[in-house]
Design a protein around this motif. Structure first.
Motif, PDB file in Angstrom:
ATOM      1  N   THR A 115      12.133 -34.419  20.418  1.00  0.00           N
ATOM      2  CA  THR A 115      12.299 -33.819  21.748  1.00  0.00           C
ATOM      3  C   THR A 115      11.006 -33.230  22.295  1.00  0.00           C
ATOM      4  O   THR A 115      11.029 -32.586  23.345  1.00  0.00           O
ATOM      5  N   HIS A 116       9.900 -33.413  21.583  1.00  0.00           N
ATOM      6  CA  HIS A 116       8.637 -32.847  22.057  1.00  0.00           C
ATOM      7  C   HIS A 116       7.694 -33.968  22.475  1.00  0.00           C
ATOM      8  O   HIS A 116       7.573 -34.980  21.785  1.00  0.00           O
ATOM      9  N   ALA A 117       7.032 -33.773  23.609  1.00  0.00           N
ATOM     10  CA  ALA A 117       6.087 -34.764  24.137  1.00  0.00           C
ATOM     11  C   ALA A 117       4.660 -34.324  23.851  1.00  0.00           C
ATOM     12  O   ALA A 117       4.287 -33.184  24.126  1.00  0.00           O
ATOM     13  N   VAL A 118       3.865 -35.232  23.276  1.00  0.00           N
ATOM     14  CA  VAL A 118       2.445 -34.963  23.057  1.00  0.00           C
ATOM     15  C   VAL A 118       1.647 -36.161  23.558  1.00  0.00           C
ATOM     16  O   VAL A 118       2.204 -37.216  23.890  1.00  0.00           O
ATOM     17  N   LEU A 119       0.336 -36.006  23.605  1.00  0.00           N
ATOM     18  CA  LEU A 119      -0.544 -37.057  24.092  1.00  0.00           C
ATOM     19  C   LEU A 119      -1.579 -37.422  23.029  1.00  0.00           C
ATOM     20  O   LEU A 119      -1.996 -36.570  22.244  1.00  0.00           O
ATOM     21  N   VAL A 120      -1.983 -38.681  23.030  1.00  0.00           N
ATOM     22  CA  VAL A 120      -3.121 -39.137  22.242  1.00  0.00           C
ATOM     23  C   VAL A 120      -4.146 -39.700  23.216  1.00  0.00           C
ATOM     24  O   VAL A 120      -3.843 -40.619  23.980  1.00  0.00           O
ATOM     25  N   VAL A 121      -5.335 -39.130  23.208  1.00  0.00           N
ATOM     26  CA  VAL A 121      -6.404 -39.537  24.117  1.00  0.00           C
ATOM     27  C   VAL A 121      -7.520 -40.150  23.285  1.00  0.00           C
ATOM     28  O   VAL A 121      -7.976 -39.552  22.306  1.00  0.00           O
ATOM     29  N   THR A 122      -7.941 -41.352  23.663  1.00  0.00           N
ATOM     30  CA  THR A 122      -8.981 -42.054  22.921  1.00  0.00           C
ATOM     31  C   THR A 122     -10.323 -41.888  23.627  1.00  0.00           C
ATOM     32  O   THR A 122     -10.452 -42.191  24.814  1.00  0.00           O
ATOM     33  N   VAL A 123     -11.299 -41.376  22.885  1.00  0.00           N
ATOM     34  CA  VAL A 123     -12.646 -41.173  23.411  1.00  0.00           C
ATOM     35  C   VAL A 123     -13.636 -41.871  22.490  1.00  0.00           C
ATOM     36  O   VAL A 123     -13.706 -41.541  21.301  1.00  0.00           O
ATOM     37  N   GLU A 124     -14.340 -42.859  23.029  1.00  0.00           N
ATOM     38  CA  GLU A 124     -15.311 -43.638  22.252  1.00  0.00           C
ATOM     39  C   GLU A 124     -14.688 -44.175  20.975  1.00  0.00           C
ATOM     40  O   GLU A 124     -15.279 -44.124  19.891  1.00  0.00           O
ATOM     41  N   GLY A 125     -13.462 -44.686  21.102  1.00  0.00           N
ATOM     42  CA  GLY A 125     -12.778 -45.317  19.985  1.00  0.00           C
ATOM     43  C   GLY A 125     -12.091 -44.373  19.027  1.00  0.00           C
ATOM     44  O   GLY A 125     -11.423 -44.817  18.093  1.00  0.00           O
ATOM     45  N   GLU A 126     -12.206 -43.061  19.238  1.00  0.00           N
ATOM     46  CA  GLU A 126     -11.609 -42.089  18.325  1.00  0.00           C
ATOM     47  C   GLU A 126     -10.430 -41.393  18.992  1.00  0.00           C
ATOM     48  O   GLU A 126     -10.558 -40.887  20.110  1.00  0.00           O
ATOM     49  N   PRO A 127      -9.265 -41.335  18.302  1.00  0.00           N
ATOM     50  CA  PRO A 127      -8.076 -40.700  18.890  1.00  0.00           C
ATOM     51  C   PRO A 127      -8.081 -39.187  18.699  1.00  0.00           C
ATOM     52  O   PRO A 127      -8.473 -38.664  17.650  1.00  0.00           O
ATOM     53  N   TRP A 128      -7.610 -38.482  19.729  1.00  0.00           N
ATOM     54  CA  TRP A 128      -7.511 -37.026  19.711  1.00  0.00           C
ATOM     55  C   TRP A 128      -6.116 -36.614  20.154  1.00  0.00           C
ATOM     56  O   TRP A 128      -5.587 -37.144  21.138  1.00  0.00           O
ATOM     57  N   LEU A 129      -5.516 -35.681  19.434  1.00  0.00           N
ATOM     58  CA  LEU A 129      -4.238 -35.112  19.835  1.00  0.00           C
ATOM     59  C   LEU A 129      -4.483 -34.092  20.940  1.00  0.00           C
ATOM     60  O   LEU A 129      -5.282 -33.167  20.779  1.00  0.00           O
ATOM     61  N   CYS A 130      -3.802 -34.260  22.060  1.00  0.00           N
ATOM     62  CA  CYS A 130      -3.867 -33.303  23.166  1.00  0.00           C
ATOM     63  C   CYS A 130      -2.453 -32.830  23.464  1.00  0.00           C
ATOM     64  O   CYS A 130      -1.548 -33.650  23.629  1.00  0.00           O
ATOM     65  N   ASP A 131      -2.272 -31.520  23.547  1.00  0.00           N
ATOM     66  CA  ASP A 131      -0.940 -30.973  23.746  1.00  0.00           C
ATOM     67  C   ASP A 131      -1.046 -29.636  24.476  1.00  0.00           C
ATOM     68  O   ASP A 131      -1.441 -28.622  23.896  1.00  0.00           O
ATOM     69  N   ALA A 132      -0.671 -29.636  25.741  1.00  0.00           N
ATOM     70  CA  ALA A 132      -0.670 -28.402  26.536  1.00  0.00           C
ATOM     71  C   ALA A 132       0.720 -27.813  26.639  1.00  0.00           C
ATOM     72  O   ALA A 132       0.938 -26.890  27.408  1.00  0.00           O
ATOM     73  N   GLY A 133       1.675 -28.329  25.842  1.00  0.00           N
ATOM     74  CA  GLY A 133       3.068 -27.941  26.047  1.00  0.00           C
ATOM     75  C   GLY A 133       3.831 -27.503  24.826  1.00  0.00           C
ATOM     76  O   GLY A 133       5.043 -27.719  24.742  1.00  0.00           O
TER      77      GLY A 133
END
Length: 283
Positions: A115-133
């Motif tokens: 039930t929780h939404a998170v984001l994965v953002v790829t920068v220069e081929g590397e994934p990062w977890l982003c979560d403002a919520g």
């Protein structure tokens, strides 16, 4: 995917008080420094809250509705709203953004639904977890996913992502010398339409934690409010980095002042009156 082209990016950046790097042409670059700055500014400026659910209003996830509420209306929102808005902004800047669905693990061994939404953002081929919520315990900055097990310091708070079987990744926070899982998510990509379905459950189902009680949280910032804060029902919690937890009962009569002082939230007259009435009627 996230309708970033519809977002008024300048208004969003003004709302979060963005003061990070800007290119010579005045445009933001989709690089790691910008990602950190946007994420940190967003989590510092916009509170986590479920007040529209209590007021009986539908929680809309289209970009213009999110912009009207969280940007121009200076309100907050919960994970689907926060991360959908963040995703639109990051997409507009030029980042590669994908969604994930996570299981909350803050309630012990109980197996909860995704039930929780998170984001994965790829920068220069590397994934990062982003979560403002994720409210007051959530990360203030992106967390690297390419190095499972690595400890990440964010001010006085420490996070780590652990890899489990079947590619599951679990985000943990270090509290009082022990690692505590916050949530876990699989590699499966989630799309905005998936969040519409999850959002419907979270905002309407009688067993949803967001139905029937006030939930307002903030992960703090390094200047005005370094302490992390949560108001759940009538209990106000202040979480310190050294492990101290302060709790006190909040009288319904002080609710509006508390929302303003601790979370930067101000409601209009009719909404304010209705919210106080609902809070007084609660357990």
């Amino acid at each position: 995917m996230w309708s970033g082209e519809l977002l008024d990016l300048d208004a969003y950046l003004a709302r979060i008080g963005y003061d990070g790097p800007v290119g010579e042409d005045g445009e933001l670059r989709p690089d790691l420094a910008t990602l950190y700055a946007v994420h940190r500014a967003h989590t510092g400026a916009i509170a986590f809250e479920n007040l529209d659910v209590l007021l009986g209003r539908p929680v809309e996830l289209d970009v213009k509705a999110l912009e009207e509420k969280l940007v121009h209306g200076r309100r907050g929102g919960y994970c689907y709203e926060q991360n959908s808005l963040l995703a639109a902004a990051l997409e507009r800047i030029g980042f590669e953004v994908s969604g994930r669905g996570a299981r909350n693990r803050t309630r012990g061994d109980t197996l909860l639904a995704v039930t929780h939404a998170v984001l994965v953002v790829t920068v220069e081929g590397e994934p990062w977890l982003c979560d403002a919520g994720f409210g007051h315990q959530g990360p203030r900055e992106p967390v690297p996913l390419a190095r499972p097990g690595a400890e990440v310091m964010q001010g006085e708070w420490t996070y780590a992502v652990r890899e489990e079987e079947e590619g599951i990744l679990a985000l943990s926070i270090l509290r009082e010398g022990a690692w505590r899982d916050l949530y876990a998510f699989s590699p499966q990509r989630y799309h905005p339409v998936d969040y519409v379905l999850l959002n419907h459950y979270s905002s309407t189902h009688p067993r949803s934690v967001f139905v029937g009680r006030v939930i307002v949280q903030h992960p703090g910032d390094s200047v005005r409010h370094p302490v992390r804060r949560a108001l759940v029902g009538r209990e106000l919690t202040r979480l310190h980095a050294d492990g101290r937890v302060e709790r006190r009962s909040a009288d319904p009569g002080e609710l509006l002042a508390l929302l303003d002082r601790e979370f930067g939230l101000r409601l209009s007259g009719r909404d304010a009156e209705e919210l106080v009435r609902i809070n007084r009627a609660g357990d």
